[in-house]
Design a protein around this motif. Sequence first.
Motif, short mmCIF file in Angstrom:
data_model
loop_
_atom_site.label_atom_id
_atom_site.label_comp_id
_atom_site.label_asym_id
_atom_site.label_seq_id
_atom_site.Cartn_x
_atom_site.Cartn_y
_atom_site.Cartn_z
N VAL A 408 0.86 -1.18 0.00
CA VAL A 408 0.00 0.00 0.00
C VAL A 408 0.90 1.23 0.00
CG1 VAL A 408 -1.72 1.31 1.32
CG2 VAL A 408 -1.83 -1.20 1.26
N GLU A 409 0.54 2.20 -0.84
CA GLU A 409 1.38 3.38 -0.95
C GLU A 409 1.52 4.09 0.39
OE1 GLU A 409 0.31 6.12 -4.19
OE2 GLU A 409 1.66 7.48 -3.10
N GLY A 410 2.74 4.47 0.71
CA GLY A 410 2.97 5.19 1.96
C GLY A 410 3.17 4.26 3.16
N TYR A 411 3.07 2.96 2.95
CA TYR A 411 3.23 2.03 4.06
C TYR A 411 4.41 1.09 3.85
CZ TYR A 411 -1.09 3.59 6.20
OH TYR A 411 -2.03 4.35 6.82
N GLY A 412 5.57 1.56 4.29
CA GLY A 412 6.76 0.71 4.29
C GLY A 412 6.76 -0.11 5.57
#
Length: 579
Positions: A408-412
């Motif tokens: 998910v974008e923004g979730y490293g």
Amino acid sequence: MLSLEKQLNLKIKKIFQSFDFDEKFAFTKPSDRPDLSDFQCNGALALAKQIKQNPRDIGQKIADKLALDPDIEFVSVDGPGFINIKLKNTFIAQNMDDISNDEHLGISKVDKPKTIVMDFGGPNVAKALHVGHLRSAVIGESIRRTLSFAGHNVISDVHFGDWGTPMGMILAQIILEDGDLSKVKTYDIDAISAFYKRANILCKEDEEAAQRARLITAELQNGNTEYYNAWQHLRAVSVAAVKENYDELEAHFDLWLGESDAHQMCGQIVKLADEKGISEVDDGATIIRLEQTNKPMPPVILVKSDGGFGYQLTDIATIKMRVDDLKAEEIIYVVDKRQSLHFEQVFKVAEMLEIAPFVQFKHVGFGTVNGKDGKPFKTRDGGVMNLKDLIEMSKEKVRSSMPKPGEVEGYGNAEIEQLVSQVAMAAIKFQDLKNTASSGYIFDLDDFAKFEGKTGPYIQYAIARINSILRKAEQNNDTPSTVLIEDNDERVLALKLASFENVITRAANDKEPSIIADYAYNLAQIFSSFYNTCPIMGASSDALKASRLRLAKLTRDTLEQALYLLGIDAPEKMLKSNN
Ligand code: ARG
């Protein structure tokens, strides 16, 4: 500002005054029959007894006057003289606007704030926190936050178990294995715990070893420098280890004092008891006999026959310090309910010694965390479950229902791990706090982290959903504004929001976080029905949209505050894996 309930009580009080009725009966409570009324006043019944009149007649008199109030929809007198009251929608709507403009959510602080000392946590040197310590930290922290929010001055103290026989046991074990204490400073928490475990086994089967440990404890307490220096290391290492645990649980302690800090005062208490003539020497020990009640009241042992100070004495001495140094007006102990006799004895002796004449004492005794078999929760091999392992197990469970880092974008990795931790802690804490503190509960690894049902993550999810509505509204330049109540679901939601103050007051008075947990769950459910019947972004007019946005925002803020009081974080967004 005044809550809806308080405003209504004021109206009733004025009516009582106008009739010269005794004001102590002039109060209402949320109705037991919300289908019939919003509030009810049962005062006419008690008043009728006092002035020997017919309760229905009195009820009718009050009702007739109340019905003239423009904020009241209708009043009826039912049964033997219950007064049922329904409020006008405009009155409720005005209250919603007032609350939204108040930074304390419309909740007034107590009139007379008290200095309250909270004793919870209660870890011990050289013992890793286990599942039994979970409840003290979780319930204690929730009560601490609730009392502070209600306006009290709360001081929390971890009350480290750092001065009893286990200290002598560890020192004796190290001497036995190493020959002396020269290597003590090199031992970390794992090594120290391992010494303690071996000491425990040895002292159980070998009376001589147990005797040695008791002697060393007494010498340590009496100031033997070699023992004292070694002990300081044991304590420091243990404090550092449990601090990590409490940080993860977000339990806050203002003071990190322990039983050892009460040592000086213990001596003074023994002297005081002697001067007052309430102690006696029995078989070499100094004891206080207690008045017998309907249950057995064993004597309190102040000083053991070997000269060591007892657990009860340290608690009695600590009371005196909390009164003298901290000016405590109330002391609350959040400790396993199996220690209730201990606290009854301690409170009784404090009274006999007159060391805390104006202090209110409360033991919030909690039940055990059990496994599926109904017995205290254990590891698979039957050992005591470490708190760290329990938290890791819970995180593992939550992690398995989350997207992988990068999906998910923004979730490293860091963001996913933070979310995993927030959700796992919510699951653990809510499962604990939804039960009345005094009952035990079964730790349910299957359902406790589900997004449906009465769980912490369900409420976090409800908050995240409202956040997403509010974000959309903001992108659309729609702003929350004046509340309009037309639909019944709007009304039900608003009344629920208006009752938050009552919830806080009850939870604070009863020291019962489950009242807040219940409320948060019900509010989330009520919001969900509201949202089903009352579209927000698709509302029929801009005014209605603005009103519903205000209700939504207020619900979000109230849920967030309720979770905060339970020690639970509310992430802005929640994630769920697709599989
Ligand atoms: N350390 C104790 C134990 O593990 C609990 C301390 C509770 N607090 C107190 N003031 N006695 O049993």
